[in-house]
Design a protein around this motif. Structure first.
Motif, PDB file in Angstrom:
ATOM      1  N   ARG A 185       0.835  -1.208   0.000  1.00 41.33           N
ATOM      2  CA  ARG A 185       0.000   0.000   0.000  1.00 41.33           C
ATOM      3  C   ARG A 185       0.871   1.259   0.000  1.00 41.33           C
ATOM      4  NH1 ARG A 185      -2.875  -3.231   4.073  1.00 41.33           N
ATOM      5  NH2 ARG A 185      -4.719  -4.155   3.065  1.00 41.33           N
ATOM      6  N   GLY A 243       1.929   2.293  -3.319  1.00 35.23           N
ATOM      7  CA  GLY A 243       0.896   2.778  -4.216  1.00 35.23           C
ATOM      8  C   GLY A 243       0.002   1.718  -4.819  1.00 35.23           C
ATOM      9  N   PHE A 244       0.067   0.489  -4.325  1.00 35.93           N
ATOM     10  CA  PHE A 244      -0.799  -0.578  -4.838  1.00 35.93           C
ATOM     11  C   PHE A 244      -2.233  -0.339  -4.364  1.00 35.93           C
ATOM     12  CE2 PHE A 244       3.082  -2.388  -5.888  1.00 35.93           C
ATOM     13  CZ  PHE A 244       2.946  -3.612  -6.517  1.00 35.93           C
ATOM     14  N   SER A 245      -3.182  -0.499  -5.268  1.00 30.64           N
ATOM     15  CA  SER A 245      -4.588  -0.494  -4.859  1.00 30.64           C
ATOM     16  C   SER A 245      -4.928  -1.852  -4.260  1.00 30.64           C
ATOM     17  CB  SER A 245      -5.489  -0.214  -6.058  1.00 30.64           C
ATOM     18  OG  SER A 245      -5.409  -1.288  -6.993  1.00 30.64           O
ATOM     19  N   GLU A 246      -6.111  -1.942  -3.646  1.00 31.39           N
ATOM     20  CA  GLU A 246      -6.492  -3.204  -3.027  1.00 31.39           C
ATOM     21  C   GLU A 246      -6.672  -4.303  -4.081  1.00 31.39           C
ATOM     22  OE1 GLU A 246      -6.310  -3.663   0.053  1.00 31.39           O
ATOM     23  OE2 GLU A 246      -6.105  -1.574   0.668  1.00 31.39           O
ATOM     24  N   LEU A 247      -7.222  -3.937  -5.247  1.00 34.12           N
ATOM     25  CA  LEU A 247      -7.359  -4.933  -6.309  1.00 34.12           C
ATOM     26  C   LEU A 247      -6.000  -5.379  -6.841  1.00 34.12           C
ATOM     27  CD1 LEU A 247     -10.444  -3.750  -8.410  1.00 34.12           C
ATOM     28  CD2 LEU A 247     -10.230  -5.824  -7.016  1.00 34.12           C
ATOM     29  N   SER A 248      -5.063  -4.437  -6.928  1.00 30.69           N
ATOM     30  CA  SER A 248      -3.722  -4.802  -7.366  1.00 30.69           C
ATOM     31  C   SER A 248      -3.062  -5.742  -6.372  1.00 30.69           C
ATOM     32  CB  SER A 248      -2.862  -3.544  -7.548  1.00 30.69           C
ATOM     33  OG  SER A 248      -3.374  -2.723  -8.576  1.00 30.69           O
ATOM     34  N   ILE A 249      -3.269  -5.496  -5.101  1.00 30.99           N
ATOM     35  CA  ILE A 249      -2.728  -6.394  -4.075  1.00 30.99           C
ATOM     36  C   ILE A 249      -3.327  -7.784  -4.226  1.00 30.99           C
ATOM     37  CG2 ILE A 249      -2.676  -6.857  -1.601  1.00 30.99           C
ATOM     38  CD1 ILE A 249      -2.495  -3.841  -1.146  1.00 30.99           C
TER      39      ILE A 249
END
Length: 277
Positions: free
Chosen positions: A174, A177-183
């Motif tokens: 996070r 800069g990762f979004s939750e969907l990217s994670i």
């Protein structure tokens, strides 16, 4: 004394497991032998059929030509792969949210998932069929696929797997800069391959062998799946009473599932063990 008792216990356990394995394997062994035995020799009074090259050619030839068995298997492959991909696409973010995100109603949603595990698939059959019939989707791939794209078992399995994943890794993602969907897709999915393999076997076996739902929404032989195709063969003029050809069809339909399990058994066992935590 303790060593002797331990050895005796292992002997008893292995004997029971061996007996259970024999009971489970015997029907498949008989099916394999009967698939290569001529019709006149299958019921000659012996426990084990006697396979011959001529019997195998006759039975497998009839199974492949009397009905479009390869078409049935192709339908099964399309349906199983489509269902599996859509189930995983939905279950991964749902399982991640239930395992790692805090939001109002999360315990209630988890309870709904657990409740969904208790509901037999036959209960919502009538309203789903009415919706499909009114939409004009009977005898289509959509009718065979759409009712199964949400799997509460998959959501629960991935949720159990994701719970054990370190929160520190997610916090670092996070910060980057990762979004939750990217994670969910770029971090959680690669780490969850054992769970994906385990669920894939469950899903493919269940829908490849499913007779109930295809029987409800399919009347066109060109849209039949493997299990329904074998039942259709048994009732057709070519297959009625021809046990050897039916067993040959059963072998051809079962072989892909056995191959998939043998190729993925290590991941299957690992996924189940990790999912228990």
């Amino acid at each position: 004394m303790i060593v002797a008792q331990s050895a005796a216990s292992r002997l008893v356990v292995h004997t029971v497991l061996l007996a259970g394995a024999i009971v489970m394997v015997f029907p498949f062994l008989w099916m394999l032998l009967a698939s290569a035995t001529s019709q006149s020799e299958i019921f000659d009074g012996s426990l084990f059929p006697t396979p011959t090259v001529a019997g195998a050619i006759e039975n497998y030839g009839r199974a492949l030509t009397a009905i479009p068995l390869l078409r049935f298997m192709a339908n099964g492959l399309i349906v199983c792969l489509a269902i599996l991909v859509l189930q995983i696409a939905i279950a991964i973010p749902c399982g991640y949210a239930l395992a790692k995100l805090s939001f109002p109603g999360r315990p209630l949603m988890l309870g709904a998932v657990l409740f969904g595990l208790l509901v037999p698939v036959q209960i919502p059959t009538i309203p789903i069929y009415i919706a499909i019939a009114k939409s004009g989707l009977v005898n289509s791939y959509a009718a065979l696929i759409l009712p199964w794209i949400i799997s509460v078992f998959a959501i629960f399995l991935f949720r159990q797997f994701f719970v054990t994943f370190p929160d520190e890794v997610l916090d670092a993602a996070r910060l980057d800069g990762f979004s939750e969907l990217s994670i969910a897709w770029r971090i959680m999915l690669p780490a969850a391959w054992p769970a994906v393999a385990s669920f894939s076997i469950f899903s493919v076996v269940a829908h490849w062998n499913d007779l109930y739902w295809p029987l409800v929404v399919t009347t066109d032989p060109d849209m039949m799946t493997p299990s329904l195709g074998i039942a259709y063969f048994r009732q057709s003029g070519e297959g009625a009473g021809h046990v050897g050809a039916l067993m040959a069809g059963g072998v051809l339909v079962t072989a892909p599932l056995v191959a998939v399990f043998l190729l993925m058994q290590k991941h299957f066992i690992r996924g189940l063990v990790l999912g228990r935590h």
